[in-house]
Scaffold this motif. Structure first.
Motif, PDB file in Angstrom:
ATOM      1  N   UNK A 161      -3.871  -2.996  -7.679  1.00  0.00           N
ATOM      2  CA  UNK A 161      -2.914  -2.138  -6.990  1.00  0.00           C
ATOM      3  C   UNK A 161      -3.408  -1.795  -5.597  1.00  0.00           C
ATOM      4  N   UNK A 162      -4.722  -1.540  -5.479  1.00  0.00           N
ATOM      5  CA  UNK A 162      -5.289  -1.224  -4.162  1.00  0.00           C
ATOM      6  C   UNK A 162      -5.137  -2.407  -3.209  1.00  0.00           C
ATOM      7  N   UNK A 163      -5.347  -3.631  -3.709  1.00  0.00           N
ATOM      8  CA  UNK A 163      -5.171  -4.825  -2.879  1.00  0.00           C
ATOM      9  C   UNK A 163      -3.723  -4.962  -2.425  1.00  0.00           C
ATOM     10  N   UNK A 164      -2.798  -4.677  -3.327  1.00  0.00           N
ATOM     11  CA  UNK A 164      -1.375  -4.807  -2.992  1.00  0.00           C
ATOM     12  C   UNK A 164      -0.974  -3.806  -1.911  1.00  0.00           C
ATOM     13  N   UNK A 170      17.267  -0.471  -3.737  1.00  0.00           N
ATOM     14  CA  UNK A 170      16.171   0.449  -4.036  1.00  0.00           C
ATOM     15  C   UNK A 170      15.253   0.516  -2.820  1.00  0.00           C
ATOM     16  N   UNK A 171      14.709   1.699  -2.587  1.00  0.00           N
ATOM     17  CA  UNK A 171      13.907   1.926  -1.386  1.00  0.00           C
ATOM     18  C   UNK A 171      12.496   2.375  -1.753  1.00  0.00           C
ATOM     19  N   UNK A 172      11.531   1.893  -0.978  1.00  0.00           N
ATOM     20  CA  UNK A 172      10.144   2.336  -1.091  1.00  0.00           C
ATOM     21  C   UNK A 172       9.829   3.163   0.161  1.00  0.00           C
ATOM     22  N   UNK A 173       9.786   4.499   0.043  1.00  0.00           N
ATOM     23  CA  UNK A 173       9.588   5.337   1.231  1.00  0.00           C
ATOM     24  C   UNK A 173       8.211   5.196   1.854  1.00  0.00           C
ATOM     25  N   UNK A 174       7.187   4.915   1.034  1.00  0.00           N
ATOM     26  CA  UNK A 174       5.822   4.888   1.539  1.00  0.00           C
ATOM     27  C   UNK A 174       5.049   3.784   0.835  1.00  0.00           C
ATOM     28  N   UNK A 175       3.777   3.661   1.130  1.00  0.00           N
ATOM     29  CA  UNK A 175       2.947   2.625   0.517  1.00  0.00           C
ATOM     30  C   UNK A 175       2.490   3.090  -0.866  1.00  0.00           C
ATOM     31  N   UNK A 176       3.417   3.075  -1.790  1.00  0.00           N
ATOM     32  CA  UNK A 176       3.140   3.516  -3.145  1.00  0.00           C
ATOM     33  C   UNK A 176       4.094   2.809  -4.089  1.00  0.00           C
ATOM     34  N   UNK A 177       3.924   3.039  -5.386  1.00  0.00           N
ATOM     35  CA  UNK A 177       4.755   2.352  -6.370  1.00  0.00           C
ATOM     36  C   UNK A 177       6.099   3.034  -6.582  1.00  0.00           C
ATOM     37  N   UNK A 178       6.258   4.266  -6.110  1.00  0.00           N
ATOM     38  CA  UNK A 178       7.475   5.025  -6.364  1.00  0.00           C
ATOM     39  C   UNK A 178       8.654   4.445  -5.602  1.00  0.00           C
TER      40      UNK A 178
END
Length: 217
Positions: free
Chosen positions: A47-50, A136-144
């Motif tokens: 996950x950190x690499x992604x 679907x939207x990813x607001x930040x560099x996270x999985x949410x």
């Protein structure tokens, strides 16, 4: 009940009809041929690499767009969604990220040809990509992920768009050997976020505006 394929062997056809909505023709799974081809390169990362890769891509290209396909077949008189399973673990809809400057239609056809056709170099004209069902939207560099763009987010990091792809009465699906193509009943996806993730879990609701017409083989 799951049905596995792959590593083993028209415009809008409906019209507004009041309560029933638009009609979506679905053909039996037995109408299609499933085969395999050489494996494709998959990114093996934590996950950190992604997250690091997402940050690098964002710095270089800005917000990225992914396009995925909603493809239905009939099995046991019930609509099933075609999903790819990666490394016997997580599931995803066929598709992927667009190249810089690439159109959504061309990008999705390219990805479908790469993952589901015998020849990934064809132009993908045999794929009938229809309307966009949702985003679907990813607001930040996270999985949410969110099924809407939060009003306080001015620079989303990624947008995923779901497109309806209608199948003809017959075709060949040729899947890389390191992927599995599964047919999952819609009833199994609903409220099953833990297994399939929020995007796939939400597909049955996106399809609620259609009535399904099972076409006998």
């Amino acid at each position: 009940m799951n049905s596995e394929m792959g590593s083993s062997a028209d415009g809008d056809r409906g019209s507004d009809s009041g309560v029933s909505g638009r009609v979506l023709d679905i053909y039996p799974l037995s109408c299609y041929y499933f085969g395999s081809k050489d494996p494709i390169l998959l990114k093996d990362e934590t996950l950190a690499d992604r997250i690091l890769r997402m940050k690098s891509n964002y710095a270089r290209y800005g917000s990225r767009t992914s396009v995925v396909a909603v493809i239905l077949v009939e099995l046991f008189k019930h609509p099933h969604l075609l999903l790819l399973q990666v490394k016997n673990s997580f599931y995803k809809l066929p598709g992927g990220r667009l190249r810089p400057g690439e159109s959504e239609m061309d990008g999705l056809k390219r990805k479908l040809s790469r993952n589901l056709s015998v020849n990934e170099d064809v132009d993908g004209s045999d794929w009938e990509v229809g309307e966009c069902l949702g985003m679907w939207w990813r607001p930040d560099f996270e999985t949410l992920l969110y099924p809407y763009l939060p009003p306080n987010v001015k620079n989303p990091k990624e947008c995923t768009k779901l497109f309806l792809v209608r199948l003809p009465p017959s075709r060949k699906f040729i899947v890389p050997k390191n992927l599995k193509l599964l047919a999952i009943p819609l009833c199994q996806l609903y409220k099953n976020d833990k297994t399939y993730g929020p995007i796939i879990e939400g597909v049955p609701q996106l399809l609620s505006k259609f009535s399904f017409s099972i076409i006998d083989s």
